[in-house]
Design an enzyme around this catalytic site. Structure first.
Site, PDB file in Angstrom:
ATOM      1  N   LEU A  53      44.040  43.040  35.992  1.00 13.95           N
ATOM      2  CA  LEU A  53      44.432  41.649  36.167  1.00 13.95           C
ATOM      3  C   LEU A  53      45.933  41.614  36.370  1.00 13.95           C
ATOM      4  O   LEU A  53      46.662  42.436  35.798  1.00 13.95           O
ATOM      5  CB  LEU A  53      44.070  40.812  34.926  1.00 13.95           C
ATOM      6  CG  LEU A  53      42.590  40.630  34.593  1.00 13.95           C
ATOM      7  CD1 LEU A  53      42.450  39.853  33.286  1.00 13.95           C
ATOM      8  CD2 LEU A  53      41.855  39.905  35.712  1.00 13.95           C
ATOM      9  N   ASP A  54      46.397  40.671  37.175  1.00 15.17           N
ATOM     10  CA  ASP A  54      47.840  40.523  37.361  1.00 15.17           C
ATOM     11  C   ASP A  54      48.516  40.289  36.014  1.00 15.17           C
ATOM     12  O   ASP A  54      47.899  39.784  35.069  1.00 15.17           O
ATOM     13  CB  ASP A  54      48.142  39.329  38.271  1.00 15.17           C
ATOM     14  CG  ASP A  54      47.628  39.526  39.676  1.00 15.17           C
ATOM     15  OD1 ASP A  54      47.336  40.673  40.041  1.00 15.17           O
ATOM     16  OD2 ASP A  54      47.513  38.521  40.397  1.00 15.17           O
ATOM     17  N   ARG A  55      49.776  40.617  35.957  1.00 17.06           N
ATOM     18  CA  ARG A  55      50.541  40.456  34.713  1.00 17.06           C
ATOM     19  C   ARG A  55      50.435  39.029  34.158  1.00 17.06           C
ATOM     20  O   ARG A  55      50.243  38.829  32.959  1.00 17.06           O
ATOM     21  CB  ARG A  55      52.013  40.804  34.979  1.00 17.06           C
ATOM     22  CG  ARG A  55      52.898  40.787  33.740  1.00 17.06           C
ATOM     23  CD  ARG A  55      54.303  41.248  34.085  1.00 17.06           C
ATOM     24  NE  ARG A  55      55.061  41.598  32.905  1.00 17.06           N
ATOM     25  CZ  ARG A  55      56.138  42.386  32.920  1.00 17.06           C
ATOM     26  NH1 ARG A  55      56.556  42.893  34.056  1.00 17.06           N
ATOM     27  NH2 ARG A  55      56.782  42.657  31.808  1.00 17.06           N
ATOM     28  N   THR A  57      48.128  36.785  34.817  1.00 19.97           N
ATOM     29  CA  THR A  57      46.760  36.287  34.702  1.00 19.97           C
ATOM     30  C   THR A  57      46.196  36.667  33.343  1.00 19.97           C
ATOM     31  O   THR A  57      46.294  37.817  32.917  1.00 19.97           O
ATOM     32  CB  THR A  57      45.874  36.884  35.809  1.00 19.97           C
ATOM     33  OG1 THR A  57      46.444  36.593  37.081  1.00 19.97           O
ATOM     34  CG2 THR A  57      44.475  36.297  35.749  1.00 19.97           C
TER      35      THR A  57
END
Length: 231
Positions: A53-55, A57
């Site tokens: 997951l993106d930082r 998110t």
């Protein structure tokens, strides 16, 4: 302590907080802590991230506890047999539902097919002047990425001119500044709320849900969204 959502002999899933990197990455920069390290320390054994997951998110993040299970789960992701559901708050009122089929360029400048389906859940209009408008409109959507490209949801919602609120790189910086100055908001409103897959050993269907954090809920309260299903 990381919130553990599911755990057995082969798998473990956590509710990743916004701002926490999954692991070291050339593209994400450095950090003091990483999810993979924190989880290893917390449960006292090695873990292997199946996806990322993106930082910024938050939400369901799945790990395996051995490499054999990792191979099986990685294949499930590659073959699109894992259902991922996100919720996001967008600027403006997006369509009631839509499939975004728009190619994206990855970190190595390679064009890749990318498909996202979303449906609009709720709308809001608040007394917040923005540019020539006397009010500001937002919507809550559920998004289902059919592919797993880098920053896919952030780029796709920017492409349809309804960027995710709080997203810097692919969002509306004027809106982000407005929300920072007016409401003190610094986080991105993108949350991976559900992950569904077949268990790699028992083959039973596993559905893992992650609740939203306090900041997402606070933004939802400002917009008068009913987020009880995700809290």
């Amino acid at each position: 302590m990381l919130e553990i959502l599911y755990q057995d002999k082969h798998l473990i899933a956590i509710n990743k907080p916004s701002g926490l990197l999954v692991h070291k990455s050339f593209y994400s920069g450095e950090a003091d802590t990483y999810a993979i390290q924190e989880l290893r320390k917390q449960i006292g054994q090695k873990v292997y991230p199946v996806h990322r997951l993106d930082r910024k998110t938050s939400g369901v993040l799945l790990f395996t506890l051995d490499k054999d299970t990792l191979r099986i789960m990685s294949t499930q992701f590659e073959e699109k047999k894992v259902d991922k559901k996100y919720i996001a708050i967008l600027r403006g009122w997006a369509k009631e539902d839509e499939t975004i089929d728009y190619d994206l360029v990855n970190e190595n400048e390679v064009k890749q097919n990318a498909v996202t389906y979303y449906r609009r859940l709720q709308t809001s209009e608040i007394d917040l002047p923005f540019l020539k408008h006397k009010t500001s409109r937002y919507c809550l959507v559920e998004a289902i990425p059919e592919t797993g490209r880098f920053h896919q949801l952030r780029k796709h919602f920017k492409h349809i001119l309804h960027p995710i609120l709080g997203c810097r790189k692919h969002g509306c910086n004027k809106q982000n500044k407005l929300w920072l100055e007016t409401f003190g908001m610094t986080k991105m409103t993108l949350h991976a709320h559900q992950l569904t897959f077949n268990h790699p050993i028992s083959n039973e269907i596993i559905m893992v849900n992650a609740t939203i954090d306090d900041e997402f809920k606070r933004v939802g309260d400002i917009l008068k969204f009913d987020l009880s299903a995700y809290s």
